[in-house]
Design a protein around this motif. Structure first.
Motif, PDB file in Angstrom:
ATOM      1  N   LYS A  87      -6.065  12.119   5.808  1.00 50.14           N
ATOM      2  CA  LYS A  87      -6.462  11.237   4.714  1.00 50.14           C
ATOM      3  C   LYS A  87      -5.585   9.974   4.715  1.00 50.14           C
ATOM      4  CE  LYS A  87      -7.136  11.112  -0.299  1.00 50.14           C
ATOM      5  NZ  LYS A  87      -7.021  11.876  -1.566  1.00 50.14           N
ATOM      6  N   ALA A  88      -4.261  10.151   4.913  1.00 49.98           N
ATOM      7  CA  ALA A  88      -3.343   9.009   4.952  1.00 49.98           C
ATOM      8  C   ALA A  88      -3.600   8.143   6.184  1.00 49.98           C
ATOM      9  CB  ALA A  88      -1.901   9.507   4.948  1.00 49.98           C
ATOM     10  N   LEU A 106       0.572   5.246   0.781  1.00 45.85           N
ATOM     11  CA  LEU A 106      -0.344   6.170   1.446  1.00 45.85           C
ATOM     12  C   LEU A 106      -0.388   7.569   0.825  1.00 45.85           C
ATOM     13  CD1 LEU A 106       0.351   5.353   5.219  1.00 45.85           C
ATOM     14  CD2 LEU A 106      -1.553   4.564   3.799  1.00 45.85           C
ATOM     15  N   LEU A 142      -6.741   6.109   5.565  1.00 41.71           N
ATOM     16  CA  LEU A 142      -6.471   5.088   4.550  1.00 41.71           C
ATOM     17  C   LEU A 142      -5.716   3.923   5.185  1.00 41.71           C
ATOM     18  CD1 LEU A 142      -6.424   4.080   1.615  1.00 41.71           C
ATOM     19  CD2 LEU A 142      -4.340   5.454   1.272  1.00 41.71           C
ATOM     20  N   ARG A 163      -8.111   1.910   7.456  1.00 40.08           N
ATOM     21  CA  ARG A 163      -8.990   1.022   6.700  1.00 40.08           C
ATOM     22  C   ARG A 163      -8.235  -0.221   6.222  1.00 40.08           C
ATOM     23  NH1 ARG A 163     -10.921   4.650   3.768  1.00 40.08           N
ATOM     24  NH2 ARG A 163      -9.709   4.426   1.847  1.00 40.08           N
ATOM     25  N   TYR A 164      -7.007  -0.026   5.763  1.00 43.12           N
ATOM     26  CA  TYR A 164      -6.177  -1.140   5.306  1.00 43.12           C
ATOM     27  C   TYR A 164      -5.903  -2.128   6.446  1.00 43.12           C
ATOM     28  CZ  TYR A 164      -1.901  -3.520   3.671  1.00 43.12           C
ATOM     29  OH  TYR A 164      -0.952  -4.463   3.335  1.00 43.12           O
ATOM     30  N   LEU A 170       0.845  -1.196   0.000  1.00 42.50           N
ATOM     31  CA  LEU A 170       0.000   0.000   0.000  1.00 42.50           C
ATOM     32  C   LEU A 170       0.880   1.244   0.000  1.00 42.50           C
ATOM     33  CD1 LEU A 170      -2.812   1.406   0.357  1.00 42.50           C
ATOM     34  CD2 LEU A 170      -2.384   1.272   2.829  1.00 42.50           C
TER      35      LEU A 170
END
Length: 366
Positions: free
Chosen positions: A66-67, A57, A70, A73-74, A55
């Motif tokens: 935002k990072a 970021l 993200l 969620r991962y 992934l």
């Protein structure tokens, strides 16, 4: 066990290589192994094993929500239990842990200026260590520093390890005459002391003009880089010293070289020395960091005092003159690397340590 490695970038460097090495090695040993680049990708992207989940970021600022989300969620989607954060990536790991309290953070310290640890202060790191389940140091000096400075008390020393990359077929083309090449793998930073190498090359050129020096590592195109290249031009060494920048196939480079050097002023436990040994190269290196714990005697390599131009140039010339000694020295260093810095033994101990940290329940005071 489900573990992800987090690193700021995938550019060619020691910490970056170790994040990659752990992710690739663990993909063969555990349920889930991931690798996350937070800020920037790079040449190492092509070396990620196909079994590793990856992934990027695209983090753009120090606190990038935002990072963070993200990443959150991962981690949730992949049911990750442990974040292994390398160097400064501990910060985003701590931010995401505030939203996922059950996740465990392991911090990996790759700090390379081990000679000046008394002045090393990092308030954010000290605070962040409150959230660490454990901490890994790449040398004993860093372990001692972590135990005295950080709030995390589960500190362990694991040396760096190397493994051959077999999925890269592109050969790097080198200048110079075959059989007469000297290599240095180090980013163009002041502590790597390329200036010493250039001055030594100027001395060696007078007696051995056919031998050439090949410098690999990230070129930051800054004032330091400009100074080094000006020195090469001033000494008229353009046909003796070659700068290549960073490459993603160091194996191809080392296979074409005959002597390896590392003239650093400061080091931790440099991956370059382990890579030299992996490819059976004789080594001349300065006595800094943990290098003398790898090269214990002249059987495995030649150790000189830091910034000693006479010792450095004389040691290289000694190896130039004696091919048999070069071969024997390379073989001995290869034995040391395979015995003490192999992926298999270190990853086994790493998994065992993690199992202990995660499953250990301290006894209640009576």
């Amino acid at each position: 066990m489900r573990i992800v490695q987090i690193i700021d970038s995938l550019e060619v460097g020691g910490a970056e290589r170790m994040a990659l090495n752990y992710a690739n090695a663990l993909s063969e040993k555990i349920e889930f192994s991931g690798l996350i680049a937070s800020r920037k990708e790079g040449l190492l992207l092509s070396q990620i094993d196909e079994k590793v989940s990856y992934l990027f970021l695209k983090k753009k600022k120090i606190i990038d929500f935002k990072a963070v989300f993200l990443l959150r969620r991962y981690l949730k989607n992949n049911k990750v239990s442990v974040i292994h954060a390398h160097s400064s990536s501990f910060f985003i790991a701590v931010l995401v842990k505030l939203t996922l309290p059950k996740i465990k953070i392991i911090w990996h310290d790759h700090y390379g200026i081990s000679q000046d640890l008394k002045s090393r202060k990092n308030v954010a790191l000290k605070f962040g260590s409150l959230f660490f389940k454990g901490s890994i140091a790449v040398n004993t000096a860093l372990k001692d520093w972590a135990e005295s400075y950080l709030y995390c008390k589960n500190v362990i020393y694991f040396p760096n390890f190397v493994d051959e990359i077999t999925n890269l077929n592109k050969e790097v083309s080198l200048n110079g005459e075959e059989g007469k090449r000297i290599v240095c793998v180090a980013n163009l930073r002041p502590q790597k002391n390329h200036e010493l190498l250039i001055k030594a090359a100027n001395i060696i050129r007078n007696e051995y003009p056919d031998w050439t020096f090949h410098l690999f590592g990230k070129d930051f195109l800054d004032d330091h880089s400009k100074k080094l290249k000006e020195l090469v031009r001033d000494l008229e060494l353009d046909k003796n010293i070659f700068f290549y920048g960073a490459v993603n196939n160091v194996a191809s480079v080392l296979e074409q070289c005959n002597i390896a050097v590392l003239p650093s002023i400061s080091e931790g436990l440099p991956l370059a020395i382990l890579e030299y040994g992996l490819y059976k190269l004789p080594v001349v290196a300065t006595n800094v960091g943990e290098i003398s714990t790898i090269i214990i005697s002249e059987k495995e390599g030649l150790i000189i005092e830091s910034n000693n131009i006479n010792q450095f140039s004389q040691s290289i010339q000694k190896l130039i003159r004696n091919k048999k000694s070069r071969i024997e020295m390379g073989l001995e260093l290869n034995k040391i690397v395979n015995l003490n810095y192999s992926q298999e033994s270190i990853v086994r101990d790493y998994i065992s340590w993690l199992n202990y940290l995660i499953n250990f329940i301290p006894s209640k005071n009576i």
